[in-house]
Design a protein around this motif. Sequence first.
Motif, PDB file in Angstrom:
ATOM      1  N   ALA A 158       0.846  -1.208   0.000  1.00 15.79           N
ATOM      2  CA  ALA A 158       0.000   0.000   0.000  1.00 15.79           C
ATOM      3  C   ALA A 158       0.872   1.245   0.000  1.00 15.79           C
ATOM      4  CB  ALA A 158      -0.933  -0.010   1.206  1.00 15.79           C
ATOM      5  N   ARG A 159       1.939   1.245   0.780  1.00 15.66           N
ATOM      6  CA  ARG A 159       2.863   2.393   0.791  1.00 15.66           C
ATOM      7  C   ARG A 159       3.524   2.568  -0.574  1.00 15.66           C
ATOM      8  NH1 ARG A 159       4.120   0.099   5.786  1.00 15.66           N
ATOM      9  NH2 ARG A 159       6.156  -0.664   5.046  1.00 15.66           N
ATOM     10  N   ARG A 160       3.865   1.476  -1.217  1.00 13.58           N
ATOM     11  CA  ARG A 160       4.482   1.550  -2.546  1.00 13.58           C
ATOM     12  C   ARG A 160       3.511   2.130  -3.576  1.00 13.58           C
ATOM     13  NH1 ARG A 160       7.600  -4.307  -2.151  1.00 13.58           N
ATOM     14  NH2 ARG A 160       9.408  -3.473  -1.016  1.00 13.58           N
ATOM     15  N   ALA A 161       2.280   1.650  -3.569  1.00 15.03           N
ATOM     16  CA  ALA A 161       1.276   2.165  -4.502  1.00 15.03           C
ATOM     17  C   ALA A 161       1.014   3.648  -4.236  1.00 15.03           C
ATOM     18  CB  ALA A 161      -0.016   1.366  -4.383  1.00 15.03           C
ATOM     19  N   THR A 162       0.951   4.017  -2.964  1.00  9.78           N
ATOM     20  CA  THR A 162       0.709   5.419  -2.605  1.00  9.78           C
ATOM     21  C   THR A 162       1.871   6.301  -3.035  1.00  9.78           C
ATOM     22  OG1 THR A 162      -0.702   4.783  -0.761  1.00  9.78           O
ATOM     23  CG2 THR A 162       0.266   6.989  -0.672  1.00  9.78           C
ATOM     24  N   ALA A 163       3.093   5.833  -2.858  1.00 13.47           N
ATOM     25  CA  ALA A 163       4.266   6.617  -3.270  1.00 13.47           C
ATOM     26  C   ALA A 163       4.230   6.890  -4.773  1.00 13.47           C
ATOM     27  CB  ALA A 163       5.546   5.886  -2.890  1.00 13.47           C
ATOM     28  N   ALA A 164       3.901   5.866  -5.555  1.00 10.39           N
ATOM     29  CA  ALA A 164       3.816   6.043  -7.011  1.00 10.39           C
ATOM     30  C   ALA A 164       2.666   6.982  -7.372  1.00 10.39           C
ATOM     31  CB  ALA A 164       3.640   4.692  -7.697  1.00 10.39           C
ATOM     32  N   ARG A 165       1.526   6.804  -6.744  1.00 11.59           N
ATOM     33  CA  ARG A 165       0.355   7.642  -7.018  1.00 11.59           C
ATOM     34  C   ARG A 165       0.654   9.103  -6.691  1.00 11.59           C
ATOM     35  NH1 ARG A 165      -4.188   9.763  -4.409  1.00 11.59           N
ATOM     36  NH2 ARG A 165      -6.049   9.765  -5.720  1.00 11.59           N
ATOM     37  N   GLU A 166       1.229   9.338  -5.534  1.00  5.49           N
ATOM     38  CA  GLU A 166       1.539  10.716  -5.120  1.00  5.49           C
ATOM     39  C   GLU A 166       2.567  11.357  -6.050  1.00  5.49           C
ATOM     40  OE1 GLU A 166      -0.161  12.416  -2.818  1.00  5.49           O
ATOM     41  OE2 GLU A 166      -1.385  10.627  -2.573  1.00  5.49           O
ATOM     42  N   PHE A 167       3.510  10.585  -6.541  1.00  8.95           N
ATOM     43  CA  PHE A 167       4.488  11.117  -7.477  1.00  8.95           C
ATOM     44  C   PHE A 167       3.807  11.539  -8.775  1.00  8.95           C
ATOM     45  CE2 PHE A 167       7.849  11.251 -10.587  1.00  8.95           C
ATOM     46  CZ  PHE A 167       8.932  11.757  -9.892  1.00  8.95           C
ATOM     47  N   LEU A 168       2.908  10.707  -9.275  1.00  4.55           N
ATOM     48  CA  LEU A 168       2.176  11.055 -10.501  1.00  4.55           C
ATOM     49  C   LEU A 168       1.350  12.325 -10.299  1.00  4.55           C
ATOM     50  CD1 LEU A 168       1.010   7.491 -11.627  1.00  4.55           C
ATOM     51  CD2 LEU A 168       2.735   8.932 -12.748  1.00  4.55           C
ATOM     52  N   ILE A 169       0.724  12.447  -9.154  1.00  4.07           N
ATOM     53  CA  ILE A 169      -0.069  13.644  -8.850  1.00  4.07           C
ATOM     54  C   ILE A 169       0.837  14.873  -8.802  1.00  4.07           C
ATOM     55  CG2 ILE A 169      -1.453  14.776  -7.052  1.00  4.07           C
ATOM     56  CD1 ILE A 169      -2.587  11.918  -6.441  1.00  4.07           C
ATOM     57  N   ALA A 170       2.013  14.720  -8.196  1.00  2.00           N
ATOM     58  CA  ALA A 170       2.966  15.832  -8.125  1.00  2.00           C
ATOM     59  C   ALA A 170       3.453  16.249  -9.510  1.00  2.00           C
ATOM     60  CB  ALA A 170       4.151  15.455  -7.243  1.00  2.00           C
ATOM     61  N   GLN A 171       3.354  15.338 -10.481  1.00  2.00           N
ATOM     62  CA  GLN A 171       3.754  15.643 -11.857  1.00  2.00           C
ATOM     63  C   GLN A 171       2.606  16.223 -12.678  1.00  2.00           C
ATOM     64  OE1 GLN A 171       7.093  15.208 -12.964  1.00  2.00           O
ATOM     65  NE2 GLN A 171       7.271  14.998 -10.749  1.00  2.00           N
ATOM     66  N   GLY A 172       1.471  16.478 -12.039  1.00  2.00           N
ATOM     67  CA  GLY A 172       0.375  17.151 -12.722  1.00  2.00           C
ATOM     68  C   GLY A 172      -0.793  16.275 -13.138  1.00  2.00           C
ATOM     69  N   VAL A 173      -0.748  14.990 -12.844  1.00  2.00           N
ATOM     70  CA  VAL A 173      -1.874  14.121 -13.187  1.00  2.00           C
ATOM     71  C   VAL A 173      -2.955  14.332 -12.126  1.00  2.00           C
ATOM     72  CG1 VAL A 173      -2.625  11.756 -13.633  1.00  2.00           C
ATOM     73  CG2 VAL A 173      -0.286  12.442 -14.207  1.00  2.00           C
ATOM     74  N   ARG A 174      -4.184  14.568 -12.568  1.00  2.00           N
ATOM     75  CA  ARG A 174      -5.286  14.798 -11.617  1.00  2.00           C
ATOM     76  C   ARG A 174      -5.518  13.581 -10.726  1.00  2.00           C
ATOM     77  NH1 ARG A 174      -7.893  15.930 -16.242  1.00  2.00           N
ATOM     78  NH2 ARG A 174      -9.524  14.432 -15.717  1.00  2.00           N
ATOM     79  N   ALA A 175      -5.677  13.819  -9.456  1.00  2.00           N
ATOM     80  CA  ALA A 175      -5.831  12.745  -8.468  1.00  2.00           C
ATOM     81  C   ALA A 175      -7.041  11.857  -8.749  1.00  2.00           C
ATOM     82  CB  ALA A 175      -5.918  13.332  -7.065  1.00  2.00           C
ATOM     83  N   ASN A 176      -8.102  12.438  -9.289  1.00  2.00           N
ATOM     84  CA  ASN A 176      -9.316  11.644  -9.529  1.00  2.00           C
ATOM     85  C   ASN A 176      -9.165  10.659 -10.681  1.00  2.00           C
ATOM     86  OD1 ASN A 176      -9.380  13.486 -11.621  1.00  2.00           O
ATOM     87  ND2 ASN A 176     -11.527  14.020 -11.348  1.00  2.00           N
ATOM     88  N   ARG A 177      -8.044  10.678 -11.378  1.00  2.00           N
ATOM     89  CA  ARG A 177      -7.776   9.735 -12.464  1.00  2.00           C
ATOM     90  C   ARG A 177      -6.942   8.545 -12.009  1.00  2.00           C
ATOM     91  NH1 ARG A 177      -4.719  12.872 -16.763  1.00  2.00           N
ATOM     92  NH2 ARG A 177      -4.837  10.865 -17.825  1.00  2.00           N
ATOM     93  N   ILE A 178      -6.489   8.565 -10.738  1.00  2.00           N
ATOM     94  CA  ILE A 178      -5.570   7.532 -10.262  1.00  2.00           C
ATOM     95  C   ILE A 178      -6.107   6.902  -8.983  1.00  2.00           C
ATOM     96  CG2 ILE A 178      -3.190   7.003  -9.635  1.00  2.00           C
ATOM     97  CD1 ILE A 178      -2.448   9.822 -10.673  1.00  2.00           C
ATOM     98  N   SER A 179      -6.370   5.619  -9.031  1.00  2.00           N
ATOM     99  CA  SER A 179      -6.705   4.876  -7.811  1.00  2.00           C
ATOM    100  C   SER A 179      -5.516   3.987  -7.472  1.00  2.00           C
ATOM    101  CB  SER A 179      -7.967   4.041  -8.010  1.00  2.00           C
ATOM    102  OG  SER A 179      -7.755   3.067  -9.002  1.00  2.00           O
ATOM    103  N   SER A 180      -5.537   3.417  -6.285  1.00  2.00           N
ATOM    104  CA  SER A 180      -4.456   2.504  -5.913  1.00  2.00           C
ATOM    105  C   SER A 180      -5.034   1.323  -5.152  1.00  2.00           C
ATOM    106  CB  SER A 180      -3.392   3.219  -5.085  1.00  2.00           C
ATOM    107  OG  SER A 180      -3.932   3.673  -3.871  1.00  2.00           O
ATOM    108  N   ILE A 181      -4.293   0.219  -5.192  1.00  2.00           N
ATOM    109  CA  ILE A 181      -4.698  -1.002  -4.502  1.00  2.00           C
ATOM    110  C   ILE A 181      -3.435  -1.720  -4.051  1.00  2.00           C
ATOM    111  CG2 ILE A 181      -4.781  -2.391  -6.613  1.00  2.00           C
ATOM    112  CD1 ILE A 181      -7.284  -3.765  -5.360  1.00  2.00           C
ATOM    113  N   ALA A 182      -3.530  -2.404  -2.915  1.00  2.00           N
ATOM    114  CA  ALA A 182      -2.401  -3.151  -2.366  1.00  2.00           C
ATOM    115  C   ALA A 182      -2.681  -4.643  -2.479  1.00  2.00           C
ATOM    116  CB  ALA A 182      -2.176  -2.756  -0.908  1.00  2.00           C
ATOM    117  N   TYR A 183      -1.777  -5.362  -3.121  1.00  2.00           N
ATOM    118  CA  TYR A 183      -1.930  -6.806  -3.257  1.00  2.00           C
ATOM    119  C   TYR A 183      -0.990  -7.594  -2.349  1.00  2.00           C
ATOM    120  CZ  TYR A 183      -4.998  -6.254  -7.279  1.00  2.00           C
ATOM    121  OH  TYR A 183      -6.052  -5.936  -8.106  1.00  2.00           O
TER     122      TYR A 183
END
Length: 164
Positions: free
Chosen positions: A109-134
Amino acid sequence: MISRLASLKTVAVLSCFLALAACSKKSTPDLDAGTGPGSEARPGSEQDFSVNVGDRIYFSEDKSTLAPEAQETLRRQAQWLNQYGNVTVQVEGHADERGTREYNIALSARRATAAREFLIAQGVRANRISSIAYGKERPAALCDAEQCWSQNRRAVTVITGGAN
């Protein structure tokens, strides 16, 4: 006698399958020659994303911090996602088989969140990115060695909608 015939039939069938498998040769084209899988990918497609951009990043053992190589892949992903603004993605976090199920779920979950937050910081809208932990439930490689564990410590960005 009947069991021996059944055994011979089984051996014959398996031999046929092995012979067919040996005949099928999977070619591995040179990606730099313009003949590889990415050369035919339609711009904005899932294949374009996975082959030309890169859909996965890797982590060190017990870490969720982004290595420079991971950051570069995520920058390419963000650039592609910003170019194709209708695409939605899910970032899947994964872990290797070592550790408890609970620990690996939290780590992935921390890994998925780190990647998601990085994408958001690069300008990708948060509502376009979900995350899941396997956790360790979906390994990419199976063996009891570092060569497999390193492939399983990853985050994979999967297109969930809007691709061409």
